[in-house]
Design an enzyme around this catalytic site. Structure first.
Site, PDB file in Angstrom:
ATOM      1  N   SER A   1       0.818  -1.209   0.000  1.00 21.28           N
ATOM      2  CA  SER A   1       0.000   0.000   0.000  1.00 21.28           C
ATOM      3  C   SER A   1       0.858   1.269   0.000  1.00 21.28           C
ATOM      4  O   SER A   1       1.687   1.470  -0.868  1.00 21.28           O
ATOM      5  CB  SER A   1      -0.956  -0.055   1.202  1.00 21.28           C
ATOM      6  OG  SER A   1      -1.893   0.978   1.179  1.00 21.28           O
TER       7      SER A   1
ATOM      8  N   ASP B   1      11.742   5.903  -8.480  1.00 21.83           N
ATOM      9  CA  ASP B   1      11.535   6.564  -9.772  1.00 21.83           C
ATOM     10  C   ASP B   1      12.280   7.895  -9.871  1.00 21.83           C
ATOM     11  O   ASP B   1      12.704   8.298 -10.951  1.00 21.83           O
ATOM     12  CB  ASP B   1      10.047   6.812 -10.013  1.00 21.83           C
ATOM     13  CG  ASP B   1       9.341   5.559 -10.516  1.00 21.83           C
ATOM     14  OD1 ASP B   1      10.007   4.524 -10.660  1.00 21.83           O
ATOM     15  OD2 ASP B   1       8.120   5.621 -10.764  1.00 21.83           O
TER      16      ASP B   1
ATOM     17  N   LYS C   1      -0.207  -3.983  -3.717  1.00 19.80           N
ATOM     18  CA  LYS C   1      -1.555  -3.535  -3.350  1.00 19.80           C
ATOM     19  C   LYS C   1      -1.529  -2.037  -3.144  1.00 19.80           C
ATOM     20  O   LYS C   1      -0.948  -1.548  -2.172  1.00 19.80           O
ATOM     21  CB  LYS C   1      -2.022  -4.253  -2.082  1.00 19.80           C
ATOM     22  CG  LYS C   1      -3.457  -3.944  -1.663  1.00 19.80           C
ATOM     23  CD  LYS C   1      -3.561  -2.758  -0.739  1.00 19.80           C
ATOM     24  CE  LYS C   1      -5.003  -2.446  -0.396  1.00 19.80           C
ATOM     25  NZ  LYS C   1      -5.135  -1.124   0.290  1.00 19.80           N
TER      26      LYS C   1
END
Length: 365
Positions: A135, A146, A160
């Site tokens: 999560s 990133d 998830k």
């Protein structure tokens, strides 16, 4: 009211329980691993998680003069995504994209950005994740990856990351949590693993595994041009081996207290001095020599099993027993320090700081 004793003639007794409020702790262990490396165990995204995390980093960097930090997101189940943005703000410049939401309707599409320059935006970071990182913890790890802000080590995260809306159902006061969007990392990766056609048991059993092959094969790019891949969850920059599986006989032995009997006898032979504590924390060879053979011998004689253990399982058993020794002889802090310093993932993380800049720039490992 409780029962104990023989099943056919149990003893019944009553215990009065005092209720108290348990305040959830976002941050667990905070300590230095060496003269310049700090460690922060981040357990969950509570409402004040960002405040707890900042306090931990200030303690390490300002009071204890650490210069680099291992951020441990393993076993972090996540929480509120808004809390993830507040946490991320500590590590990024103002207006950095943390993640996006994408749904069927344009109204659910949104960008989540930091609202200030992060206090720790220049601190070298290595992040640990595993198959139980989920999560909001995955969203944070994916964003740090990133933007080439941290090197991510470990194992693929659970997969998830959905955004849900609470819809009241009158008149009984019931409610429905409706999924309205998915979380997407800055490079475009969908964190949520595909669950179409799976029941709940199948879905949870696949946590930490790659999703559809087409998603796994697709290449995304970080800000520095490094290749990252989707497929559900966050794949680490540096994969680390999973810990050995726990055989049934080891679980039974632990439940029976065999580990306590062996460890406590060794603890009684050690002096309760700071010097002895320091020596024990790094004595991995001594752990295996003094603790593993008598433990396995006890298991074999009491349970009547072969209790075969390869070198990886022996190291795990030695570490567990050595932590018990430290707890009995020097207290909980010694136990926690031993578990962190001897953790294979943490030890691996420390070795990557020297090459952090090169690795995050997209150079070969």
């Amino acid at each position: 009211e409780l029962e104990r004793g023989p099943r056919l003639e149990p003893e019944r007794f009553v215990v009065a329980l005092k209720y108290d409020r348990l305040e959830p702790r976002a941050v667990g262990d905070v300590r230095k691993l060496d003269s310049i490396t700090g460690y922060v165990a981040f357990h969950q995204f509570t409402v004040d998680a960002h405040e707890q995390l900042r306090a931990a980093f200030r303690r390490l960097l300002r009071e204890q003069h650490a210069r680099q930090v291992v951020l441990d997101l393993r076993r972090n189940p996540g929480g509120d995504l808004a809390a993830a943005v507040r946490v991320a703000a500590a590590f990024f410049p103002e207006r950095t994209l943390v993640f996006r939401s994408e749904g069927r309707r344009p109204a659910t599409d949104r960008e989540f950005r930091t609202d200030r320059d992060g206090e720790f935006r220049d601190v070298p970071l290595v992040v640990l994740i595993d198959e139980r990182t989920a999560s909001a913890a995955e969203a944070l790890a994916g964003s740090l990856q990133d933007h080439d802000r941290a090197l991510v080590l470990g194992r693929r995260s659970f997969g998830k990351a959905l955004i849900q809306q609470l819809l009241p159902v009158p008149p009984a006061g019931d409610a429905v949590w409706l999924t309205t969007a998915r979380v997407v990392t800055p490079s475009g990766r969908v964190i949520q693993r595909s669950y179409r056609g799976l029941n709940a048991e199948q879905y949870f059993s696949q946590g930490g595994r790659a999703g559809a092959e087409a998603d796994t094969l697709r290449v995304y790019r970080t800000a520095a041009g490094r290749e990252v891949r989707g497929g559900g969850g966050i794949a680490p920059d540096v994969p680390l081996p999973a810990p050995p599986g726990i055989p049934v006989w080891l679980s039974v032995a632990a439940d029976s207290g065999f580990d306590h009997a062996v460890a406590d006898s060794v603890a009684a032979t050690l002096p309760a001095t700071p010097g002895a504590r320091t020596a024990w924390l790094d004595a991995s060879d001594e752990w295996r020599l003094r603790l593993v053979p008598p433990f396995l011998s006890r298991v074999r004689s009491r349970l009547g099993v072969a209790a075969a253990a390869d070198s990886a399982l022996e190291r795990l058993i030695a570490r567990h027993l050595a932590a018990r020794v430290a707890d009995v002889r020097w207290g909980p802090d010694a136990r926690d320090e031993l578990l962190v310093r001897s953790d294979p993932d943490v030890r691996a993380a420390r070795t990557y700081f020297a090459r952090l800049g090169t690795l995050l720039a997209g150079s070969a490992r």
